[in-house]
Motif scaffolding. Structure first.
Motif, PDB file in Angstrom:
ATOM      1  N   ALA A  30      35.317  38.283  50.590  1.00  0.00           N
ATOM      2  CA  ALA A  30      35.502  39.731  50.446  1.00  0.00           C
ATOM      3  C   ALA A  30      36.359  40.278  51.579  1.00  0.00           C
ATOM      4  O   ALA A  30      37.277  41.082  51.354  1.00  0.00           O
ATOM      5  CB  ALA A  30      34.134  40.428  50.426  1.00  0.00           C
ATOM      6  N   LEU A  31      36.068  39.848  52.807  1.00  0.00           N
ATOM      7  CA  LEU A  31      36.851  40.291  53.967  1.00  0.00           C
ATOM      8  C   LEU A  31      38.308  39.873  53.831  1.00  0.00           C
ATOM      9  O   LEU A  31      39.233  40.679  54.024  1.00  0.00           O
ATOM     10  CB  LEU A  31      36.256  39.710  55.247  1.00  0.00           C
ATOM     11  N   ALA A  32      38.539  38.601  53.491  1.00  0.00           N
ATOM     12  CA  ALA A  32      39.908  38.090  53.369  1.00  0.00           C
ATOM     13  C   ALA A  32      40.664  38.818  52.263  1.00  0.00           C
ATOM     14  O   ALA A  32      41.842  39.168  52.425  1.00  0.00           O
ATOM     15  CB  ALA A  32      39.880  36.585  53.091  1.00  0.00           C
ATOM     16  N   ALA A  33      40.006  39.064  51.130  1.00  0.00           N
ATOM     17  CA  ALA A  33      40.663  39.732  50.008  1.00  0.00           C
ATOM     18  C   ALA A  33      41.082  41.154  50.375  1.00  0.00           C
ATOM     19  O   ALA A  33      42.190  41.594  50.055  1.00  0.00           O
ATOM     20  CB  ALA A  33      39.734  39.746  48.794  1.00  0.00           C
ATOM     21  N   VAL A  34      40.198  41.875  51.047  1.00  0.00           N
ATOM     22  CA  VAL A  34      40.525  43.259  51.441  1.00  0.00           C
ATOM     23  C   VAL A  34      41.672  43.277  52.448  1.00  0.00           C
ATOM     24  O   VAL A  34      42.609  44.081  52.329  1.00  0.00           O
ATOM     25  CB  VAL A  34      39.282  43.962  52.025  1.00  0.00           C
ATOM     26  N   LEU A  35      41.618  42.382  53.452  1.00  0.00           N
ATOM     27  CA  LEU A  35      42.690  42.320  54.445  1.00  0.00           C
ATOM     28  C   LEU A  35      44.028  41.972  53.797  1.00  0.00           C
ATOM     29  O   LEU A  35      45.075  42.535  54.152  1.00  0.00           O
ATOM     30  CB  LEU A  35      42.348  41.303  55.527  1.00  0.00           C
ATOM     31  N   MET A  36      43.998  41.041  52.844  1.00  0.00           N
ATOM     32  CA  MET A  36      45.239  40.644  52.184  1.00  0.00           C
ATOM     33  C   MET A  36      45.803  41.775  51.332  1.00  0.00           C
ATOM     34  O   MET A  36      47.019  41.978  51.279  1.00  0.00           O
ATOM     35  CB  MET A  36      45.003  39.398  51.334  1.00  0.00           C
ATOM     36  N   MET A  37      44.938  42.510  50.662  1.00  0.00           N
ATOM     37  CA  MET A  37      45.432  43.620  49.842  1.00  0.00           C
ATOM     38  C   MET A  37      46.043  44.723  50.703  1.00  0.00           C
ATOM     39  O   MET A  37      47.142  45.203  50.427  1.00  0.00           O
ATOM     40  CB  MET A  37      44.300  44.175  48.983  1.00  0.00           C
ATOM     41  N   LEU A 182      44.808  43.074  39.476  1.00  0.00           N
ATOM     42  CA  LEU A 182      43.617  42.590  38.778  1.00  0.00           C
ATOM     43  C   LEU A 182      42.470  42.352  39.752  1.00  0.00           C
ATOM     44  O   LEU A 182      41.309  42.641  39.444  1.00  0.00           O
ATOM     45  CB  LEU A 182      43.946  41.310  38.014  1.00  0.00           C
ATOM     46  N   LEU A 183      42.787  41.815  40.933  1.00  0.00           N
ATOM     47  CA  LEU A 183      41.752  41.598  41.946  1.00  0.00           C
ATOM     48  C   LEU A 183      41.178  42.931  42.418  1.00  0.00           C
ATOM     49  O   LEU A 183      39.960  43.069  42.585  1.00  0.00           O
ATOM     50  CB  LEU A 183      42.322  40.815  43.130  1.00  0.00           C
ATOM     51  N   ALA A 184      42.049  43.915  42.638  1.00  0.00           N
ATOM     52  CA  ALA A 184      41.584  45.237  43.047  1.00  0.00           C
ATOM     53  C   ALA A 184      40.695  45.848  41.969  1.00  0.00           C
ATOM     54  O   ALA A 184      39.659  46.463  42.273  1.00  0.00           O
ATOM     55  CB  ALA A 184      42.777  46.147  43.326  1.00  0.00           C
ATOM     56  N   GLY A 185      41.068  45.651  40.708  1.00  0.00           N
ATOM     57  CA  GLY A 185      40.255  46.150  39.608  1.00  0.00           C
ATOM     58  C   GLY A 185      38.887  45.492  39.578  1.00  0.00           C
ATOM     59  O   GLY A 185      37.865  46.145  39.344  1.00  0.00           O
ATOM     60  N   PHE A 186      38.869  44.176  39.812  1.00  0.00           N
ATOM     61  CA  PHE A 186      37.593  43.456  39.856  1.00  0.00           C
ATOM     62  C   PHE A 186      36.695  44.001  40.956  1.00  0.00           C
ATOM     63  O   PHE A 186      35.494  44.202  40.752  1.00  0.00           O
ATOM     64  CB  PHE A 186      37.842  41.960  40.087  1.00  0.00           C
ATOM     65  N   ILE A 187      37.279  44.254  42.123  1.00  0.00           N
ATOM     66  CA  ILE A 187      36.501  44.766  43.257  1.00  0.00           C
ATOM     67  C   ILE A 187      35.895  46.128  42.934  1.00  0.00           C
ATOM     68  O   ILE A 187      34.721  46.386  43.227  1.00  0.00           O
ATOM     69  CB  ILE A 187      37.370  44.841  44.521  1.00  0.00           C
ATOM     70  N   VAL A 188      36.683  47.008  42.299  1.00  0.00           N
ATOM     71  CA  VAL A 188      36.181  48.336  41.933  1.00  0.00           C
ATOM     72  C   VAL A 188      35.012  48.227  40.958  1.00  0.00           C
ATOM     73  O   VAL A 188      33.965  48.867  41.141  1.00  0.00           O
ATOM     74  CB  VAL A 188      37.312  49.191  41.323  1.00  0.00           C
ATOM     75  N   VAL A 189      35.172  47.399  39.918  1.00  0.00           N
ATOM     76  CA  VAL A 189      34.104  47.225  38.932  1.00  0.00           C
ATOM     77  C   VAL A 189      32.885  46.573  39.580  1.00  0.00           C
ATOM     78  O   VAL A 189      31.739  46.954  39.311  1.00  0.00           O
ATOM     79  CB  VAL A 189      34.599  46.374  37.743  1.00  0.00           C
ATOM     80  N   ALA A 195      26.387  49.355  42.655  1.00  0.00           N
ATOM     81  CA  ALA A 195      25.799  50.686  42.782  1.00  0.00           C
ATOM     82  C   ALA A 195      24.753  50.924  41.697  1.00  0.00           C
ATOM     83  O   ALA A 195      23.745  51.600  41.929  1.00  0.00           O
ATOM     84  CB  ALA A 195      26.892  51.750  42.703  1.00  0.00           C
ATOM     85  N   LEU A 196      24.977  50.362  40.509  1.00  0.00           N
ATOM     86  CA  LEU A 196      24.025  50.521  39.415  1.00  0.00           C
ATOM     87  C   LEU A 196      22.791  49.637  39.605  1.00  0.00           C
ATOM     88  O   LEU A 196      21.695  49.992  39.166  1.00  0.00           O
ATOM     89  CB  LEU A 196      24.702  50.185  38.074  1.00  0.00           C
ATOM     90  N   VAL A 197      22.993  48.465  40.238  1.00  0.00           N
ATOM     91  CA  VAL A 197      21.876  47.532  40.477  1.00  0.00           C
ATOM     92  C   VAL A 197      21.853  47.204  41.968  1.00  0.00           C
ATOM     93  O   VAL A 197      22.303  46.137  42.399  1.00  0.00           O
ATOM     94  CB  VAL A 197      22.023  46.242  39.641  1.00  0.00           C
ATOM     95  N   PRO A 198      21.338  48.102  42.816  1.00  0.00           N
ATOM     96  CA  PRO A 198      21.412  47.944  44.273  1.00  0.00           C
ATOM     97  C   PRO A 198      20.749  46.676  44.802  1.00  0.00           C
ATOM     98  O   PRO A 198      21.162  46.162  45.833  1.00  0.00           O
ATOM     99  CB  PRO A 198      20.694  49.197  44.801  1.00  0.00           C
ATOM    100  N   ARG A 199      19.728  46.173  44.103  1.00  0.00           N
ATOM    101  CA  ARG A 199      19.039  44.999  44.631  1.00  0.00           C
ATOM    102  C   ARG A 199      19.934  43.759  44.647  1.00  0.00           C
ATOM    103  O   ARG A 199      19.660  42.811  45.371  1.00  0.00           O
ATOM    104  CB  ARG A 199      17.771  44.712  43.829  1.00  0.00           C
ATOM    105  N   SER A 200      21.012  43.780  43.838  1.00  0.00           N
ATOM    106  CA  SER A 200      21.939  42.651  43.871  1.00  0.00           C
ATOM    107  C   SER A 200      22.630  42.558  45.224  1.00  0.00           C
ATOM    108  O   SER A 200      22.973  41.473  45.695  1.00  0.00           O
ATOM    109  CB  SER A 200      22.980  42.775  42.752  1.00  0.00           C
ATOM    110  N   LEU A 201      22.837  43.728  45.872  1.00  0.00           N
ATOM    111  CA  LEU A 201      23.411  43.729  47.220  1.00  0.00           C
ATOM    112  C   LEU A 201      22.430  43.139  48.230  1.00  0.00           C
ATOM    113  O   LEU A 201      22.810  42.355  49.093  1.00  0.00           O
ATOM    114  CB  LEU A 201      23.799  45.155  47.622  1.00  0.00           C
ATOM    115  N   LEU A 202      21.151  43.521  48.093  1.00  0.00           N
ATOM    116  CA  LEU A 202      20.129  42.980  48.996  1.00  0.00           C
ATOM    117  C   LEU A 202      20.007  41.468  48.819  1.00  0.00           C
ATOM    118  O   LEU A 202      19.817  40.730  49.797  1.00  0.00           O
ATOM    119  CB  LEU A 202      18.780  43.652  48.715  1.00  0.00           C
ATOM    120  N   THR A 203      20.153  41.008  47.575  1.00  0.00           N
ATOM    121  CA  THR A 203      20.082  39.569  47.315  1.00  0.00           C
ATOM    122  C   THR A 203      21.216  38.843  48.023  1.00  0.00           C
ATOM    123  O   THR A 203      21.026  37.772  48.584  1.00  0.00           O
ATOM    124  CB  THR A 203      20.162  39.288  45.810  1.00  0.00           C
TER     125      THR A 203
END
Length: 208
Positions: A30-37, A182-189, A195-203
């Motif tokens: 995630a870090l590398a993808a954001v920095l590259m974009m 397409l990668l940016a779109g994937f990140i947004v979705v 945000a809809l299923v917050p526990r997935s972030l905790l996992t």
């Protein structure tokens, strides 16, 4: 019956769903993808692929072309080696097959329809539904395409066969830009789903 359900939910919450190496690789990717974009957008502005379309400088990284290239190459190596590690570990551990397969177009369409109606269950976070499987496989392919097209641009002279397979230098730039979109779109979705299923972030943080 309620006691059994509570016990099952407690056991599910306590077991490790995402091992440490998956979580570490996920956040590094995630870090590398954001920095590259962000740095890639600054590089794009130096020589736009689509005339008349520019990325606002305020959301780019690097400050100038030279700085953006340094950020881009540093993030590229992180994305490449971390991606190779992630794929290798998934294959060696058998996780790739168990997590992402079987998968069929019918299953994808069914789960997509259920998701759009708000009926898709997230009762077991250890199992991916068909839409998740497709999305994760897609983003793996998309990142691979970004790396290949990036190499065709960066080392066009050193890799003439790769450049020609991409359709030439100019086509490789278009492919690289579209793969980034397409990668940016994937990140947004992906963020919207979290945000809809917050526990997935905790996992993905705690592993359980």
């Amino acid at each position: 019956m309620n006691a059994l359900r509570e016990h099952g939910a407690s056991a599910s919450a306590g077991r490790t769903i995402q091992p440490a190496w998956v979580r570490i690789a996920h956040w590094l990717n995630a870090l590398a993808a954001v920095l590259m974009m962000l740095s890639g957008w600054r590089i794009y502005d130096a020589s736009p692929v689509f005339k008349g379309f520019m990325i606002p400088p305020g959301i780019t990284l690097g400050g100038w072309l030279g700085g953006a290239l340094q950020w881009h190459f540093a993030a590229m190596w992180l994305l490449f080696f971390n991606g190779v590690f992630y794929l290798a570990m998934n294959i060696v551990c058998g996780r790739f097959r168990s997590k992402f397969f079987p998968l069929s177009p019918r299953a994808i369409l069914h789960d997509l329809g259920e998701a759009l109606k708000g009926h898709l269950s997230h009762a077991d976070p250890s199992r991916y539904n068909a839409v998740q499987k497709f999305a994760y496989l897609f983003v793996m392919f998309d990142i691979a395409l970004l790396i290949v097209s990036g190499l065709a641009i960066w080392k066009s002279v050193q890799f003439p066969l790769l450049r020609e397979l991409m359709g030439g230098y100019d086509v490789a730039r278009v492919v690289h830009f579209c793969a980034m979109v397409l990668l940016a779109g994937f990140i947004v979705v992906h963020i919207a789903m979290v945000a809809l299923v917050p526990r997935s972030l905790l996992t993905m943080i705690r592993g359980r």
